[in-house]
Design an enzyme around this catalytic site. Structure first.
Site, PDB file in Angstrom:
ATOM      1  N   GLY A  53      -2.559   2.555  -9.506  1.00 21.06           N
ATOM      2  CA  GLY A  53      -3.220   2.361 -10.055  1.00 21.06           C
ATOM      3  C   GLY A  53      -4.474   3.204  -9.883  1.00 21.06           C
ATOM      4  N   GLY A  54      -6.170   2.644 -10.782  1.00 23.25           N
ATOM      5  CA  GLY A  54      -7.268   2.593  -9.455  1.00 23.25           C
ATOM      6  C   GLY A  54      -7.391   1.081  -9.674  1.00 23.25           C
ATOM      7  NE  ARG A  56     -11.957  -6.147  -9.372  1.00 26.95           N
ATOM      8  CZ  ARG A  56     -11.523  -7.400  -8.218  1.00 26.95           C
ATOM      9  NH1 ARG A  56     -10.190  -7.643  -8.737  1.00 26.95           N
ATOM     10  NH2 ARG A  56     -12.554  -7.583  -7.461  1.00 26.95           N
ATOM     11  N   GLY A  58      -6.294  -2.777 -12.649  1.00 24.23           N
ATOM     12  CA  GLY A  58      -4.652  -4.676 -13.524  1.00 24.23           C
ATOM     13  C   GLY A  58      -2.868  -3.316 -12.185  1.00 24.23           C
ATOM     14  CB  SER A  60      -2.665  -5.908  -8.134  1.00 21.05           C
ATOM     15  OG  SER A  60      -2.742  -5.544  -6.561  1.00 21.05           O
ATOM     16  CG  HIS A 101      -4.777 -10.396  -3.855  1.00 21.36           C
ATOM     17  ND1 HIS A 101      -3.573  -9.138  -4.291  1.00 21.36           N
ATOM     18  CD2 HIS A 101      -5.410  -9.893  -4.818  1.00 21.36           C
ATOM     19  CE1 HIS A 101      -4.640  -8.060  -5.411  1.00 21.36           C
ATOM     20  NE2 HIS A 101      -5.704  -8.523  -5.226  1.00 21.36           N
ATOM     21  NE  ARG A 104      -3.024 -11.929  -8.860  1.00 24.48           N
ATOM     22  CZ  ARG A 104      -3.489 -10.908  -8.357  1.00 24.48           C
ATOM     23  NH1 ARG A 104      -4.870 -10.890  -9.156  1.00 24.48           N
ATOM     24  NH2 ARG A 104      -3.240 -10.250  -7.687  1.00 24.48           N
ATOM     25  CD  GLU A 113      -1.949 -13.062   5.488  1.00 26.20           C
ATOM     26  OE1 GLU A 113      -2.242 -14.004   6.133  1.00 26.20           O
ATOM     27  OE2 GLU A 113      -2.522 -13.246   4.552  1.00 26.20           O
TER      28      GLU A 113
END
Length: 222
Positions: A53-54, A56, A58, A60, A101, A104, A113
């Site tokens: 996806g580009g 923003r 959605g 993630s 992130h 959420r 990480e």
């Protein structure tokens, strides 16, 4: 919980999600032929899914929903964050996005990480259950000269998925939807990530494209 490195199958959509169902993907059993389930070495194989996806778009959020639905009856999700650092990046806007992130994610999920230049495939190799990698773009950006061993990455992701028998969700930025990079470094990054996306898509069981929160199934490369 943060630690150091050491069958969900969407029903294909023929268009955008219905109103009110943005980012949702129904669950069905993927079969290699009617009445059969794809197997590897005599055991039910896992699923490698690429979510593109580009900025923003959605993507993630869609990937998190997919992983969460799978983990509702399985072991907790391991979230592999490729653009996060416990000490911060020094960029307040980026650090705020990383924190959003983190906030959420469900508390039961584990987080790994990875710092810049780390071996993504190798770090994921020993992980069991459901794994969510977010994102390939951040990982490629941290590689020296944006150089990636595509064969090793694809082999490691495929081997990990089949050995674990679970779901591996890989999030990546679709660079073809962005503006033309104004610098040579930006062009090199777009070329590198575009090639990584193509190679990972070729070994994935499912490839999804997220546009404005709507999910389109592009099929699989296998």
């Amino acid at each position: 919980m943060i630690r150091e490195p050491g069958d969900l199958f969407p029903t294909p959509f023929r268009g955008a999600c219905p109103p009110g169902q943005e980012g949702r993907v129904d669950v069905a059993t993927r079969t290699g032929a009617p009445g059969t389930t794809r197997t590897v070495a005599g055991t039910e194989a896992g699923t490698l899914m690429l979510v593109l996806g580009g900025t923003r778009s959605g993507k993630s959020e869609v990937a998190e929903r997919l992983a969460g639905e799978r983990a509702s009856s399985e072991a907790a999700v391991t979230y592999v964050a490729t653009g996060a650092s416990p000490t911060g990046s020094g960029d307040p806007l980026w650090d705020a996005r990383v924190q959003a992130h983190r906030n959420r994610r469900p508390s039961r999920w584990e987080t790994m990480e990875l710092g810049p230049g780390r071996d993504l495939g190798g770090a994921c190799a020993a992980l069991a259950g459901t794994v969510l990698i977010d994102s390939l773009g951040s990982w490629v950006a941290g590689m020296e000269g944006f150089r990636v061993d595509h064969d090793r990455l694809c082999t490691d992701l495929r081997r990990r998925t089949d050995a674990a028998g679970g779901l591996t969700v890989v999030v990546s930025e679709e660079v073809g939807l962005g503006v033309h990079p104004p610098t040579s470094a930006g062009m090199a990054f777009a070329d590198a990530l575009g090639l990584v996306n193509q190679r990972v898509a070729a070994v994935s069981d499912e490839v999804l494209l997220v546009v404005a929160g709507r999910v389109l199934a592009l099929g699989g490369g296998r």
